[in-house]
Design an enzyme around this catalytic site. Structure first.
Site, PDB file in Angstrom:
ATOM      1  CB  SER A  19      -0.883   0.030   1.248  1.00 15.25           C
ATOM      2  OG  SER A  19      -1.681  -1.120   1.316  1.00 15.25           O
TER       3      SER A  19
HETATM    4  N1  SAH Z   1      -0.212  -4.822   3.993  1.00 17.07           N
HETATM    5  C1  SAH Z   1       0.363  -5.365   2.804  1.00 17.07           C
HETATM    6  C2  SAH Z   1      -0.637  -5.325   1.680  1.00 17.07           C
HETATM    7  C3  SAH Z   1      -0.543  -6.509   0.808  1.00 17.07           C
HETATM    8  S1  SAH Z   1      -1.805  -6.638  -0.418  1.00 17.07           S
HETATM    9  C4  SAH Z   1       1.624  -4.591   2.442  1.00 17.07           C
HETATM   10  O1  SAH Z   1       1.775  -3.464   2.900  1.00 17.07           O
HETATM   11  O2  SAH Z   1       2.442  -5.113   1.703  1.00 17.07           O
HETATM   12  C5  SAH Z   1      -2.992  -7.645   0.391  1.00 17.07           C
HETATM   13  C6  SAH Z   1      -2.574  -9.040   0.731  1.00 17.07           C
HETATM   14  O3  SAH Z   1      -3.725  -9.714   1.219  1.00 17.07           O
HETATM   15  C7  SAH Z   1      -2.064  -9.868  -0.436  1.00 17.07           C
HETATM   16  O4  SAH Z   1      -0.770 -10.313  -0.152  1.00 17.07           O
HETATM   17  C8  SAH Z   1      -3.068 -11.025  -0.533  1.00 17.07           C
HETATM   18  O5  SAH Z   1      -2.480 -12.237  -0.910  1.00 17.07           O
HETATM   19  C9  SAH Z   1      -3.608 -11.082   0.884  1.00 17.07           C
HETATM   20  N2  SAH Z   1      -4.907 -11.728   1.051  1.00 17.07           N
HETATM   21  C10 SAH Z   1      -5.980 -11.675   0.230  1.00 17.07           C
HETATM   22  N3  SAH Z   1      -7.002 -12.400   0.757  1.00 17.07           N
HETATM   23  C11 SAH Z   1      -6.544 -12.914   1.936  1.00 17.07           C
HETATM   24  C12 SAH Z   1      -7.129 -13.749   2.945  1.00 17.07           C
HETATM   25  N4  SAH Z   1      -8.366 -14.199   2.874  1.00 17.07           N
HETATM   26  N5  SAH Z   1      -6.359 -14.064   4.014  1.00 17.07           N
HETATM   27  C13 SAH Z   1      -5.092 -13.632   4.127  1.00 17.07           C
HETATM   28  N6  SAH Z   1      -4.490 -12.849   3.200  1.00 17.07           N
HETATM   29  C14 SAH Z   1      -5.206 -12.487   2.124  1.00 17.07           C
END
Ligand code: SAH
Length: 224
Positions: free
Chosen positions: A73
C-alpha cells in the site's frame, strides 16, 4: 603517531533523506498526527519491503508491486490505517494480508504483538524473513484464510485488513474486544470504502473514512 578518527564509520542508510521527506511531505501534509505512527514510519526501511529493483521508488506516494499480483500500500494509506486503529503499546493486533510485511512492521513498532495472516505462502515466508532480519520478534505469522480470523488467539484489541472485502467478515467482528476497532476496505472489486468499526457493549459503530482501492480479499467470508 597517527591520530585515529574519533567517530566510528557508520554505514549510512542511503534512503534516510527520502524517508524523512515521505513523512513530512506525504504523511504530515496529508493530516497524519499520531506521533508514534510518524516515528515508526520515519524509522522502518520501506525500501527493503518492495521487489528488488524498485527500491528507489519505494518512498514515493504510490502503491508498488510486491510479486504474485499483490501490492504494498502507499505510505499514506499505511499511516492512515495505523492511526485509525488507535494502537496502544499493550495491544495485541490481528492483520489480514501480510503481503510485503511493511504494514506488519509498522504495527509491530506500535503494539505488543501482531498476529498476521497471508493466504499466499511465498509472500508470507518472504515477509517473515524480512521482519526477522529487521529484528522484530513480536510477530506471529500464519498462512491461511484471514477472513476467518484467528480464533485460537482471539479476542484482539484491533484488527486491520489490507485487502478489500465485499462485506465485513462476521468472524472478524466476533474476534474484537469491546472498545476494539476493525479497519477494513469494503466494497466492489474496483473500489472500496475504508471503514472503521468500533465494538461497543450494544453492538458496532461504523464510520466511513475515505475511498480506496485494494486487491481482493479472497476467502470463505471474502471474494470466492
Ligand atoms: N499490507 C500489505 C498489503 C498486501 S496486499 C503490504 O503493505 O504489503 C494484500 C494481501 O492480502 C495480499 O498479499 C493477498 O495475498 C492477501 N490476502 C488476500 N485475501 C486474503 C485472505 N483471505 N487471508 C489472508 N491474506 C489475504
Amino acid at each position: 603517531m597517527q591520530k585515529k578518527s574519533q567517530k566510528p564509520q557508520r554505514a549510512r542508510d542511503p534512503y534516510e533523506v527520502a524517508r524523512r521527506r515521505m513523512v513530512k511531505e506525504q504523511l504530515m501534509a496529508g493530516g497524519i498526527r499520531d506521533p508514534r505512527v510518524l516515528e515508526a514510519m520515519a524509522k522502518i526501511p520501506r525500501h527493503l519491503f518492495v521487489s528488488p529493483g524498485m527500491e528507489v521508488q519505494s518512498y514515493l506516494d504510490r502503491p508498488l508491486p510486491i510479486g504474485d499480483g499483490q501490492t504494498i500500500s502507499q505510505p499514506m494509506m499505511v499511516a492512515l490505517m495505523s492511526e485509525l486503529l488507535e494502537i496502544q503499546p499493550t495491544h495485541r493486533l490481528l492483520e489480514i494480508g501480510t503481503g510485503s510485511g511493511y504494514q506488519t512492521a509498522v504495527l509491530a513498532e506500535l503494539c505488543k504483538h501482531v498476529f498476521t495472516i497471508e493466504r499466499l505462502k511465498d509472500l508470507s515466508l518472504q515477509a517473515r524473513r524480512k521482519l526477522y532480519s529487521c529484528g522484530y520478534s513480536n510477530v506471529t505469522f500464519r498462512i491461511g484464510d484471514g477472513t476467518l480470523g484467528w480464533p485460537q488467539e482471539a479476542p484482539f484489541d484491533g484488527i486491520i485488513a489490507t485487502a478489500g472485502a465485499p462485506l465485513v467478515p462476521e468472524a472478524l467482528k466476533d474476534q474484537l474486544v469491546i472498545g476494539g476497532r476493525l479497519v477494513i476496505p469494503v466494497g466492489s472489486e474496483e473500489t472500496q470504502d475504508l471503514l472503521v468499526l468500533t465494538r461497543t457493549r450494544q453492538g458496532f459503530q461504523q464510520e466511513r473514512r475515505t475511498s480506496c482501492r485494494f486487491v481482493k480479499m479472497i476467502g470463505a467470508q471474502g471474494w470466492r
